[in-house]
Design an enzyme around this catalytic site. Structure first.
Site: not given
Ligand SMILES: NC(=O)c1ccc[n+]([C@@H]2O[C@H](COP(=O)([O-])OP(=O)(O)OC[C@H]3O[C@@H](n4cnc5c(N)ncnc54)[C@H](OP(=O)(O)O)[C@@H]3O)[C@@H](O)[C@H]2O)c1
Length: 282
Positions: A46, A51, A76, A109, A193
């Protein structure tokens, strides 16, 4: 290797329920992170024009030697490109940056209801053209509230295949999820998360200890059991692998409910509110 379940979308296409998200991965690190994810077994990535790392996603996929048909790639439309002519150019640029002639899924988006005279309808109709010409196998939206989806239903031909929204234990977002489910729209839970914020919660660490899994695995499994699509982000190799190991255990129904009860409503939201978000990157 663990088989990842797929979710059938309302257009007949199937999407892997678990993927890898690349938000906040710097462009120069993206190829490496996606390569590690592909090695761990992820087949769904994704990304987004916002990004700035679509190129790295495409490079990692090509370098993997995997068949493009075995990969699922989402991108997006960025917030500055909602007008139809701009959207067409932006979509061409997305395909060029990825280096592919199609994406599996293309999303608006953000709805940006306070910009463009509130017109996300002509933007959506432009995405309908991308689907008709085959360059987007499926089309969907992100951060759309029920009223935005209602308007698309009233004024457009195609129902979005997915709605990608913020959802995690501190912000379960059931109002939008319920709307999606009632209208055949698959929900994708972003920041599953809560960017790590939920991982120290005693309810989650307690369940993790009992089932012999990590807090992140418990939270991701909770999303899977709720039927949502998730794509956790990590640049840490061990976590990338850890987040993939979700399909050889289950949570008790009581655990699923206890995690959902952590909901803080609007106080738990970590991202902007879709009604007011009006950011246009320079
Ligand atoms: N459509 C939208 O508006 C929108 C907005 C936000 C996100 N997204 C999508 O959703 C995806 C995921 O959301 P996100 O990146 O915001 O946050 P997330 O996946 O909820 O969390 C990522 C964070 O958690 C840490 N993490 C990951 N796995 C872990 C584990 N097993 N244990 C401990 N910590 C862990 C990562 O650290 P490290 O990297 O340091 O390991 C990073 O700091 C994005 O990458 C994007 O593709 C979409």
């Amino acid at each position: 290797m663990t088989a990842i379940p797929t979710i059938e979308l309302n257009d007949g296409n199937a999407i892997p329920q678990l993927g890898f998200g690349v938000f906040q991965i710097p462009p120069e690190e993206t190829e490496r992170a996606v390569r590690l994810a592909l090695e761990a077994g992820y087949r769904h990535i994704d990304t987004a024009e916002m990004y700035g790392n679509e190129r790295g996603v495409g490079e990692a996929i090509r370098a993997s030697g995997l068949d493009r048909a075995d990969l699922y790639v989402t991108s997006k439309l960025n917030n500055g490109f909602h007008r139809p002519d701009d959207a067409r150019r932006a979509f061409d640029d997305t395909l060029a940056a990825l280096g592919f002639d199609y994406v599996d899924l293309f999303l608006i988006h953000w709805p940006l209801p306070t910009l463009y005279d509130g017109d996300y309808v002509s933007t959506w109709k432009t995405l309908e053209d991308f689907r008709s010409d085959g360059r987007a196998r499926s089309i969907g939206v992100s951060n759309f509230q029920p009223e935005h989806l209602e308007r698309l239903a009233a004024e457009c031909d195609v129902t979005p295949a997915v709605n990608q929204i913020e959802a995690h234990p501190y912000f379960v977002n059931d109002e939008v999820r319920d709307y999606d489910r009632a209208h055949g729209i698959a929900t994708q839970a972003w920041s599953p998360l809560a960017q790590g914020e939920v991982l120290d919660d005693p309810v989650i660490t307690g369940i993790a200890e009992r089932v012999g899994r990590t807090p992140a695995q418990v939270v991701l499994r909770w999303h899977i059991e709720r039927g949502d699509i998730v794509f956790p982000k990590s640049t840490t190799p061990a976590r990338i692998r850890e987040n993939f190991e979700l399909f050889d255990f289950r949570l008790e129904p009581d655990d699923v409910e206890r995690i959902a009860a952590l909901d803080k409503g609007e106080d738990g939201r970590i991202g902007p509110h879709p009604e007011t978000f009006a950011y246009v990157p320079a």
